[in-house]
Design a protein around this motif. Structure first.
Motif, PDB file in Angstrom:
ATOM      1  N   GLY A 147      24.013  25.759  42.766  1.00 12.68           N
ATOM      2  CA  GLY A 147      25.134  26.616  43.153  1.00 12.68           C
ATOM      3  C   GLY A 147      25.724  27.302  41.936  1.00 12.68           C
ATOM      4  O   GLY A 147      26.064  28.497  41.976  1.00 12.68           O
ATOM      5  N   SER A 148      25.841  26.550  40.876  1.00  8.66           N
ATOM      6  CA  SER A 148      26.395  27.099  39.641  1.00  8.66           C
ATOM      7  C   SER A 148      25.552  28.283  39.135  1.00  8.66           C
ATOM      8  O   SER A 148      26.099  29.320  38.736  1.00  8.66           O
ATOM      9  N   TYR A 174      36.196  25.541  43.037  1.00  8.62           N
ATOM     10  CA  TYR A 174      35.088  24.857  42.375  1.00  8.62           C
ATOM     11  C   TYR A 174      33.853  25.726  42.538  1.00  8.62           C
ATOM     12  O   TYR A 174      33.379  25.940  43.659  1.00  8.62           O
ATOM     13  N   HIS A 175      33.346  26.225  41.420  1.00 10.10           N
ATOM     14  CA  HIS A 175      32.191  27.127  41.477  1.00 10.10           C
ATOM     15  C   HIS A 175      31.008  26.576  40.679  1.00 10.10           C
ATOM     16  O   HIS A 175      30.029  27.278  40.487  1.00 10.10           O
ATOM     17  N   GLU A 251      36.198  31.027  47.292  1.00 12.13           N
ATOM     18  CA  GLU A 251      35.593  30.207  48.349  1.00 12.13           C
ATOM     19  C   GLU A 251      36.331  30.539  49.652  1.00 12.13           C
ATOM     20  O   GLU A 251      37.563  30.480  49.676  1.00 12.13           O
ATOM     21  N   ASP A 284      31.909  32.693  47.441  1.00 17.09           N
ATOM     22  CA  ASP A 284      31.135  31.512  47.091  1.00 17.09           C
ATOM     23  C   ASP A 284      30.985  30.678  48.364  1.00 17.09           C
ATOM     24  O   ASP A 284      31.886  29.923  48.742  1.00 17.09           O
ATOM     25  N   VAL A 286      28.493  28.549  48.749  1.00 17.26           N
ATOM     26  CA  VAL A 286      27.528  27.490  48.409  1.00 17.26           C
ATOM     27  C   VAL A 286      27.735  26.280  49.321  1.00 17.26           C
ATOM     28  O   VAL A 286      26.777  25.672  49.799  1.00 17.26           O
ATOM     29  N   LYS A 313      23.070  24.544  48.546  1.00 18.38           N
ATOM     30  CA  LYS A 313      23.244  23.337  49.368  1.00 18.38           C
ATOM     31  C   LYS A 313      22.501  23.381  50.712  1.00 18.38           C
ATOM     32  O   LYS A 313      21.309  23.151  50.761  1.00 18.38           O
TER      33      LYS A 313
END
Ligand SMILES: Cc1ncc(COP(=O)(O)O)c(C=O)c1O
Length: 472
Positions: A147-148, A174-175, A251, A284, A286, A313
């Motif tokens: 994801g990062s 959170y990325h 997000e 994001d 993810v 994910k």
């Protein structure tokens, strides 16, 4: 054969409910975790110490041996119901037979290709397929492994496309922890603090619009508007310090930051703002993508189309493969490569990951997306009932689809988070055979993110165990 490699004991009892036969962790888990503590960097095993401090448990992790559907077995033969989907990955269930078969067949045929130089067939098929299910128009992909990495690809693309290096991001976001994405991540300052000298200063952090705990003095019903106003002020005022913003990264629902759902219309408001200022909206997804929220993407549920979306994910439900998807107009700005691709990596578009992602997408299309929606609704109503029985300990149950959070408080009136209670709850639940993770900066949220195949009996048994925790 060493004791640790001995076959697992048979599995008596109801096949889809937990069965904890040993102390948690059992002796085999403990021995393996001791080996790990001696052989892995302590930055990673530190979680164990924190858990021990908080929960009083001297040993915590159980070591996984195998998994199927919503069930996980540890090396001691204990059977757990997984309400983490292993970091939100196993949306179609662990070891989904078609995903495993696709991976095995691909492993036998071609386990590794040559990224951008000699593309493999599965990578091409996945790129085309993603273009069909992505938000409308986002039919160009950059593949990555985590994801990062996908977020890094989006940040690079935004700079290439706009020529502007600054990005608006949101607190609690959170990325990922790579050096690009970490600049945008603000969930828990410990992640950033040691590395600040290496991080870009071109991120502008705004509050995430949390309707339960808005910034001081802000009316909860207006939190979305207020945050949009702050973003607009940054963009409109040359004295704001934000002189070269090219993108907004967000997000759609804060995941690790506490399963916080922004007010309706917030994402649409960001879309409108980006259009007004000619900048890119980067979502994001993810965690939220590929069925986690009951839709293919969280933004599809809101009718918002971003310029770029990051996915990972649940895309493969198992394999480390991710992507940044974008519109042709944005991606074309990379231009033609002159000899060497200026953005690539060795395992980019790995054929096994691509084959497994294609199978996971088939499984979602073949009924699991719908099944997940139903499982999420059942779980939500059970958790709502539990919350109603404990009004002084649960501020709210929130989330969407298979991405739910139980917000635990010490003082219901003041909405004071019960620090680390998510961790204490997850330890209690582990001993009863349920895997859960804490979330939120104060660790006061119990994140509940099961696979789509969670059964009604599993959901009910989990709700009963949570009720027991809250009754203590
Ligand atoms: C929303 C979001 N973005 C990015 C990431 C980073 O993904 P990875 O751990 O695969 O780098 C995560 C991981 O939890 C996430 O939840």
């Amino acid at each position: 054969m060493s004791a640790l490699r001995a076959p697992l004991p048979p599995l008596p009892g109801s096949p889809d409910l937990p069965q904890v036969l040993t102390a948690v962790p059992g002796p085999r888990s403990r021995a393996l975790v001791d080996d790990l503590a001696r052989s892995e960097c302590p930055a990673i095993t530190a979680r164990r110490a924190r858990r021990a401090e908080t929960t009083g448990a001297t040993e915590d992790p159980v070591v996984w041996e195998r998994a199927r559907g919503a069930l996980v077995w540890d090396v001691d033969g204990n059977r757990y119901v997984d309400l983490t989907s292993a970091f939100g990955v196993a949306t179609v269930g662990h070891a989904h037979p078609a995903v495993v078969a696709a991976g095995q067949a691909q492993l036998a045929a071609l386990p590794h290709g040559m990224g951008d130089v000699f593309p493999n067939r599965r990578k091409v098929e996945l790129a085309v397929r993603l273009g069909r299910i992505a938000p409308p128009g986002l039919d160009r992909a950059i593949f990555a492994t985590s994801g990062s990495d996908a977020v890094d690809a989006a940040l690079k693309t935004a700079l290439v496309a706009t020529g502007r290096p600054e990005t608006i991001v949101f607190s609690g976001g959170y990325h990922g922890l790579g050096l690009g994405a970490l600049g945008a991540t603000s969930y828990r300052r410990e992640f950033r603090a040691p590395f600040l000298p290496l991080l870009s200063s071109r991120f502008h952090h705004l509050p995430f619009p949390d309707p339960l705990r808005p910034p001081r003095g802000v009316d909860p019903s207006r939190v979305g508007e207020v945050v949009l106003g702050l973003a607009e002020a940054l963009l409109a005022d040359p004295a704001s310090g934000a002189s070269a913003v090219g993108s907004v990264l967000v997000e759609p629902i804060l995941g690790r930051g506490g399963i916080v759902v922004p007010p309706p219309g917030f994402l649409a408001g960001l879309r409108a703002l980006c259009d007004r200022y000619g900048i890119l909206l980067v979502l994001d997804e993810v965690l939220t993508g590929f069925g986690r929220t009951g839709d293919w993407f969280a933004c599809s549920g809101e009718g918002v189309v971003p310029d770029l979306v990051c996915v990972g994910k649940g895309m493969s439900s198992a394999f480390p493969i991710s992507a940044c998807l974008g519109t042709a107009a944005v991606m074309e700005r990379w231009g033609r490569s002159s000899g060497e691709a200026i953005h690539t990596s060795t395992f980019q578009g790995n054929p096994v990951g691509a084959a497994m992602a294609l199978a996971a997408i088939d499984a979602l299309e073949g009924g699991l997306l719908e099944q997940g929606r139903r499982a999420g609704a059942v779980l939500r109503s059970l958790l709502d009932e539990v919350a109603a029985r404990h009004p002084h300990r649960v501020a709210e149950v929130r989330g969407r689809g298979l991405m739910l959070g139980v917000d635990l408080v010490r003082d219901r009136e003041g909405l004071v988070p019960d620090g680390d209670s998510g961790l204490r709850a997850s330890r209690f639940l582990l001993e009863r055979g349920f895997l859960c993770m804490p979330a939120g900066a104060a660790g006061h949220v119990l994140a509940v993110e099961p696979p789509a195949c969670l059964t009604g009996a599993q959901a009910a048994a989990f709700a009963t165990a949570l009720d027991e925790f809250l009754s203590r």
